[in-house]
Write a protein that holds these residues in place. Structure first.
Motif, mmCIF file in Angstrom:
data_model
loop_
_atom_site.group_PDB
_atom_site.id
_atom_site.type_symbol
_atom_site.label_atom_id
_atom_site.label_comp_id
_atom_site.label_asym_id
_atom_site.label_seq_id
_atom_site.Cartn_x
_atom_site.Cartn_y
_atom_site.Cartn_z
ATOM 1 N N MET A 1 26.764 51.796 29.824
ATOM 2 C CA MET A 1 27.209 50.719 28.974
ATOM 3 C C MET A 1 28.718 50.661 28.987
ATOM 4 N N PHE A 2 29.266 49.490 28.848
ATOM 5 C CA PHE A 2 30.704 49.308 28.830
ATOM 6 C C PHE A 2 31.082 48.585 27.547
ATOM 7 N N PHE A 3 31.992 49.169 26.812
ATOM 8 C CA PHE A 3 32.468 48.551 25.583
ATOM 9 C C PHE A 3 33.975 48.587 25.566
ATOM 10 N N ARG A 4 34.591 47.505 25.209
ATOM 11 C CA ARG A 4 36.030 47.476 24.984
ATOM 12 C C ARG A 4 36.197 47.032 23.536
ATOM 13 N N CYS A 5 35.853 47.941 22.637
ATOM 14 C CA CYS A 5 35.955 47.655 21.212
ATOM 15 C C CYS A 5 36.266 48.938 20.485
ATOM 16 N N SER A 6 36.791 48.830 19.296
ATOM 17 C CA SER A 6 37.177 50.022 18.555
ATOM 18 C C SER A 6 36.024 50.617 17.779
ATOM 19 N N SER A 7 34.895 49.955 17.758
ATOM 20 C CA SER A 7 33.780 50.479 16.990
ATOM 21 C C SER A 7 32.570 50.704 17.887
ATOM 22 N N VAL A 8 32.635 51.772 18.662
ATOM 23 C CA VAL A 8 31.525 52.117 19.546
ATOM 24 C C VAL A 8 30.259 52.309 18.732
ATOM 25 N N VAL A 9 30.378 52.940 17.579
ATOM 26 C CA VAL A 9 29.205 53.212 16.761
ATOM 27 C C VAL A 9 28.592 51.912 16.251
ATOM 28 N N ALA A 10 29.408 50.955 15.856
ATOM 29 C CA ALA A 10 28.869 49.674 15.399
ATOM 30 C C ALA A 10 28.121 48.982 16.530
ATOM 31 N N LEU B 1 40.003 57.595 23.180
ATOM 32 C CA LEU B 1 40.541 56.271 23.493
ATOM 33 C C LEU B 1 39.432 55.315 23.904
ATOM 34 N N VAL B 2 38.798 54.685 22.945
ATOM 35 C CA VAL B 2 37.677 53.804 23.272
ATOM 36 C C VAL B 2 38.106 52.408 23.690
ATOM 37 N N ASN B 3 39.382 52.089 23.570
ATOM 38 C CA ASN B 3 39.847 50.768 23.980
ATOM 39 C C ASN B 3 40.351 50.756 25.421
ATOM 40 N N ALA B 4 40.161 51.822 26.140
ATOM 41 C CA ALA B 4 40.696 51.940 27.498
ATOM 42 C C ALA B 4 39.568 51.843 28.529
ATOM 43 N N TYR B 5 38.870 50.730 28.529
ATOM 44 C CA TYR B 5 37.752 50.533 29.466
ATOM 45 C C TYR B 5 36.819 51.739 29.428
ATOM 46 N N SER B 6 36.503 52.139 28.228
ATOM 47 C CA SER B 6 35.705 53.334 28.044
ATOM 48 C C SER B 6 34.238 53.017 27.875
ATOM 49 N N GLY B 7 33.468 54.032 27.978
ATOM 50 C CA GLY B 7 32.041 53.956 27.762
ATOM 51 C C GLY B 7 31.627 55.187 26.986
ATOM 52 N N PHE B 8 30.350 55.363 26.848
ATOM 53 C CA PHE B 8 29.855 56.542 26.168
ATOM 54 C C PHE B 8 28.496 56.900 26.741
ATOM 55 N N ALA B 9 28.043 58.083 26.410
ATOM 56 C CA ALA B 9 26.717 58.527 26.809
ATOM 57 C C ALA B 9 25.903 58.751 25.543
ATOM 58 N N ARG C 1 17.616 63.095 22.937
ATOM 59 C CA ARG C 1 16.959 64.250 22.318
ATOM 60 C C ARG C 1 17.543 64.565 20.943
ATOM 61 N N THR C 2 18.852 64.369 20.802
ATOM 62 C CA THR C 2 19.528 64.727 19.553
ATOM 63 C C THR C 2 20.080 63.517 18.804
ATOM 64 N N ASN C 3 19.931 62.316 19.372
ATOM 65 C CA ASN C 3 20.471 61.077 18.799
ATOM 66 C C ASN C 3 21.981 61.158 18.606
ATOM 67 N N GLU C 4 22.654 61.682 19.633
ATOM 68 C CA GLU C 4 24.106 61.803 19.579
ATOM 69 C C GLU C 4 24.778 60.885 20.591
ATOM 70 N N ILE C 5 25.873 60.275 20.154
ATOM 71 C CA ILE C 5 26.765 59.521 21.028
ATOM 72 C C ILE C 5 27.819 60.515 21.514
ATOM 73 N N TRP C 6 28.132 60.487 22.792
ATOM 74 C CA TRP C 6 29.155 61.362 23.369
ATOM 75 C C TRP C 6 30.221 60.528 24.057
ATOM 76 N N ILE C 7 31.481 60.899 23.842
ATOM 77 C CA ILE C 7 32.606 60.289 24.548
ATOM 78 C C ILE C 7 33.441 61.427 25.113
ATOM 79 N N ALA C 8 33.798 61.332 26.385
ATOM 80 C CA ALA C 8 34.605 62.367 27.030
ATOM 81 C C ALA C 8 35.500 61.736 28.079
ATOM 82 N N LEU C 9 36.674 62.287 28.264
ATOM 83 C CA LEU C 9 37.606 61.890 29.328
ATOM 84 C C LEU C 9 38.124 60.468 29.180
ATOM 85 N N ALA C 10 37.964 59.860 28.012
ATOM 86 C CA ALA C 10 38.360 58.462 27.825
ATOM 87 C C ALA C 10 39.873 58.316 27.934
#
Length: 151
Positions: free
Chosen positions: A1-10, A55-63, A67-76
């Motif tokens: 998924m690709f998001f360029r927004c400050s609210s990945v969780v939203a 840095l979620v506004n830098a053409y970032s994504g997440f995983a 299994r654990t219902n967790e959002i992960w962000i790394a190397l953004a």
């Protein structure tokens, strides 16, 4: 998924509501933040703004770890957006989700290198290259595009 927004969780909350996610209709299994939310409704989850400093506004994504219902962000970050390669996660099964720092950023962030001096990967634009692979129980970034300081 690709998001360029400050609210990945939203954004993820919207997807979860639209797909009915892994929560059952039992009130004991639905987190408090999801109570009263309607399908296809954008909601903000208190305490999750800022993505733990990633840095979620830098053409970032997440995983997402199902299994654990967790959002992960790394190397953004990457390119000229920043060299912060921290790893953060947010458990959205919690009644009050919040970001947890899983690994601090590298102290010496050199530009245009695949790995920093501490051996950790450089920050990069993630797009859709970050994945949680359940078979090995690991967060994996596939490839490197526009690393920190790169053209």
């Amino acid at each position: 998924m690709f998001f360029r927004c400050s609210s990945v969780v939203a954004a993820l909350a919207m997807l979860l509501l639209a797909s009915e996610f892994a929560f059952t209709s039992s009130a004991t299994l639905r987190p408090a933040w999801l109570a009263g939310a309607r399908i296809n409704e954008w909601i903000s989850i208190n305490g999750t703004a800022g993505a733990g400093g990633a840095l979620v506004n830098a053409y970032s994504g997440f995983a997402f770890n199902e299994r654990t219902n967790e959002i992960w962000i790394a190397l953004a970050g990457g390119h000229n957006d920043g060299g912060d390669n921290r790893v953060v996660s947010c458990n959205i099964s919690s009644d009050t989700p919040s970001w947890v720092l899983r690994h601090a950023p590298s102290p010496n962030q050199t530009v245009e290198v695949p790995y920093y001096s501490d051996g950790l990967p450089t920050a990069r634009h993630l797009y859709h290259s970050l994945h949680f692979v359940p078979q090995v129980n690991r967060l994996i970034a596939f490839g490197c595009r526009f690393s920190y300081g790169g053209p």
